[in-house]
Design an enzyme around this catalytic site. Structure first.
Site, PDB file in Angstrom:
ATOM      1  N   LYS A 111     -29.173 -32.919   8.007  1.00  0.00           N
ATOM      2  CA  LYS A 111     -29.942 -31.872   8.685  1.00  0.00           C
ATOM      3  C   LYS A 111     -30.177 -30.662   7.799  1.00  0.00           C
ATOM      4  O   LYS A 111     -31.062 -29.850   8.064  1.00  0.00           O
ATOM      5  CB  LYS A 111     -29.179 -31.386   9.927  1.00  0.00           C
ATOM      6  CG  LYS A 111     -29.137 -32.371  11.062  1.00  0.00           C
ATOM      7  CD  LYS A 111     -28.548 -31.688  12.294  1.00  0.00           C
ATOM      8  CE  LYS A 111     -28.255 -32.661  13.414  1.00  0.00           C
ATOM      9  NZ  LYS A 111     -27.423 -32.060  14.456  1.00  0.00           N
ATOM     10  N   LYS A 192     -29.907 -44.428  14.498  1.00  0.00           N
ATOM     11  CA  LYS A 192     -29.236 -44.225  15.785  1.00  0.00           C
ATOM     12  C   LYS A 192     -30.140 -43.474  16.771  1.00  0.00           C
ATOM     13  O   LYS A 192     -31.003 -42.688  16.354  1.00  0.00           O
ATOM     14  CB  LYS A 192     -27.906 -43.487  15.591  1.00  0.00           C
ATOM     15  CG  LYS A 192     -28.050 -42.060  15.210  1.00  0.00           C
ATOM     16  CD  LYS A 192     -26.761 -41.283  15.373  1.00  0.00           C
ATOM     17  CE  LYS A 192     -27.102 -39.842  15.050  1.00  0.00           C
ATOM     18  NZ  LYS A 192     -26.140 -38.856  15.240  1.00  0.00           N
ATOM     19  N   LYS A 195     -31.023 -37.230  20.051  1.00  0.00           N
ATOM     20  CA  LYS A 195     -31.686 -36.197  20.857  1.00  0.00           C
ATOM     21  C   LYS A 195     -32.832 -35.565  20.107  1.00  0.00           C
ATOM     22  O   LYS A 195     -33.784 -35.080  20.690  1.00  0.00           O
ATOM     23  CB  LYS A 195     -30.694 -35.066  21.162  1.00  0.00           C
ATOM     24  CG  LYS A 195     -29.607 -35.388  22.097  1.00  0.00           C
ATOM     25  CD  LYS A 195     -28.621 -34.219  22.151  1.00  0.00           C
ATOM     26  CE  LYS A 195     -27.373 -34.599  22.910  1.00  0.00           C
ATOM     27  NZ  LYS A 195     -26.264 -33.688  22.726  1.00  0.00           N
TER      28      LYS A 195
END
Ligand code: TYM
Length: 327
Positions: A111, A192, A195
């Protein structure tokens, strides 16, 4: 009686990966252990967003915990920011953690590519997570597979603190389920379910309506073969459906493989969708009742008191061991 702690972030939407990899497994612990379940709102601040949305999502997540089976009479449910020990201990532990080891966290590497735009909170996030766990003298931490590295760091920091200052912390054990610990995206089973996925076709949320769930499973990416086999490397899409089906029905993967042999992918997709719909229906009903009842605020207020009581002594010992004087 063991101490159990786990947390989930009130960002985005809770999806079936969060449920099958983590939340579902919290529930049985409360029958025999002392459990603390936390809405980690401080962690949500690491990626800045709208404060109004965070306020709403924090309450909604607490309601989802209860709707999924967390019983506030048996487990302590609270918002992380309501126990200031977390933020305070995080600073102390940041002075034990090394820059290099935080830089090696894969979640940060994924990230935090652009160091000019990411917050320092995103970098130190795993230290806050470590003290979330350690402050409660936690024995067991039920989580999905993506939190494994963070748990290893929590263990390392506990050991280092105990060696460097004083034997205060229990070394926590991760509890990662054998099946469902890494639910993959329906649109891309190589990655995966997340969200923060770029398209809602990636996930099924806990509050999703039946039609939409069925549609997403029907469109789930599989392969051009016809054989039903559990092989996450070669057949990621089918293996993902089998894992989901196995966790929601409680039936083993080999039994499911046998049952669907020769039936074609379409059957497996529709049956998995239906099993997910059945699982989510009572959770959705309870969630809507709870949100209308206004009970959540009281439950969280009581949880905050219990969380503060549980950590007061450990935080004091931590400060004292580090040489801080308190008057
Ligand atoms: P979070 O909010 O990203 O996810 C909550 C839980 O869901 C699991 N999970 C999954 N499991 C299976 N398949 C998936 N695709 C999937 N995606 C997410 C996660 O492993 C997690 O268990 N850092 C944590 C929150 C946290 C925490 C803690 C957890 C903060 N402090 C202390 C345990 C103990 C996080 O961001 O989880």
């Amino acid at each position: 009686m063991a101490r159990v702690f786990s947390g989930m972030q009130p960002t985005g939407v809770l999806h079936i990966g969060n449920y099958l990899g983590a939340l579902k497994h919290f529930i049985p612990y409360q029958e025999k252990d002392e459990c603390f379940f936390c809405v980690v709102d401080l962690h949500a601040l690491t990626i800045p967003g709208d404060p109004e949305v965070l306020r709403r999502k924090s309450i909604e997540l607490a309601a989802l915990y209860i709707a999924a089976g967390v019983d506030p009479n048996k487990a302590t449910l609270f918002l992380q920011s309501n126990n200031s020990a977390h933020a305070e201990a995080a600073w102390l532990m940041q002075c034990v953690a090394k820059f290099g080891e935080l830089g090696r966290m894969t979640q940060f590497k994924d990230k935090g590519q652009d160091s000019e735009s990411v917050t320092t909170g995103l970098f130190t996030y795993p230290v806050l997570m470590a003290v979330d766990i350690l402050l409660y003298k936690t024995d067991e931490v039920p989580v999905g597979e993506d939190q494994k590295q963070h748990l290893e760091l929590a263990r390392d920091l506990a050991e280092r603190f105990n060696r460097q200052y004083k034997e205060i912390f229990t070394i926590p054990e991760p509890r990662i389920p054998d099946t469902g610990a890494r639910i993959m995206g329906l649109d891309n089973p190589e990655k995966k379910m997340s969200k923060s996925a770029s398209t809602p076709a990636n996930y099924v949320t806990l509050l999703e309506d039946e039609k939409s769930i069925l549609k997403k499973f029907k469109r789930a990416v599989t392969d051009s073969d016809t054989e039903i086999r559990f092989d996450p490397e070669q057949k990621a899409g089918i293996s993902n459906l089998l894992s989901i089906m196995s966790v929601v029905t409680g039936r083993s993967i080999p039994i499911l493989v046998k049952e669907y042999q020769g039936k074609g992918y379409g059957h497996l997709k529709v049956d998995t969708a239906e099993a997910v719909i059945e699982t989510l229906r009572p959770i959705q009903q309870r969630y809507h009742q709870l949100m209308q009842s206004g009970e959540i605020e009281d439950i969280l207020a009581q949880g905050a008191v219990k969380a503060r009581e549980a950590t007061h002594e450990t935080l004091g010992k931590m400060k004292d061991a580090m040489g801080l004087v308190s008057f």
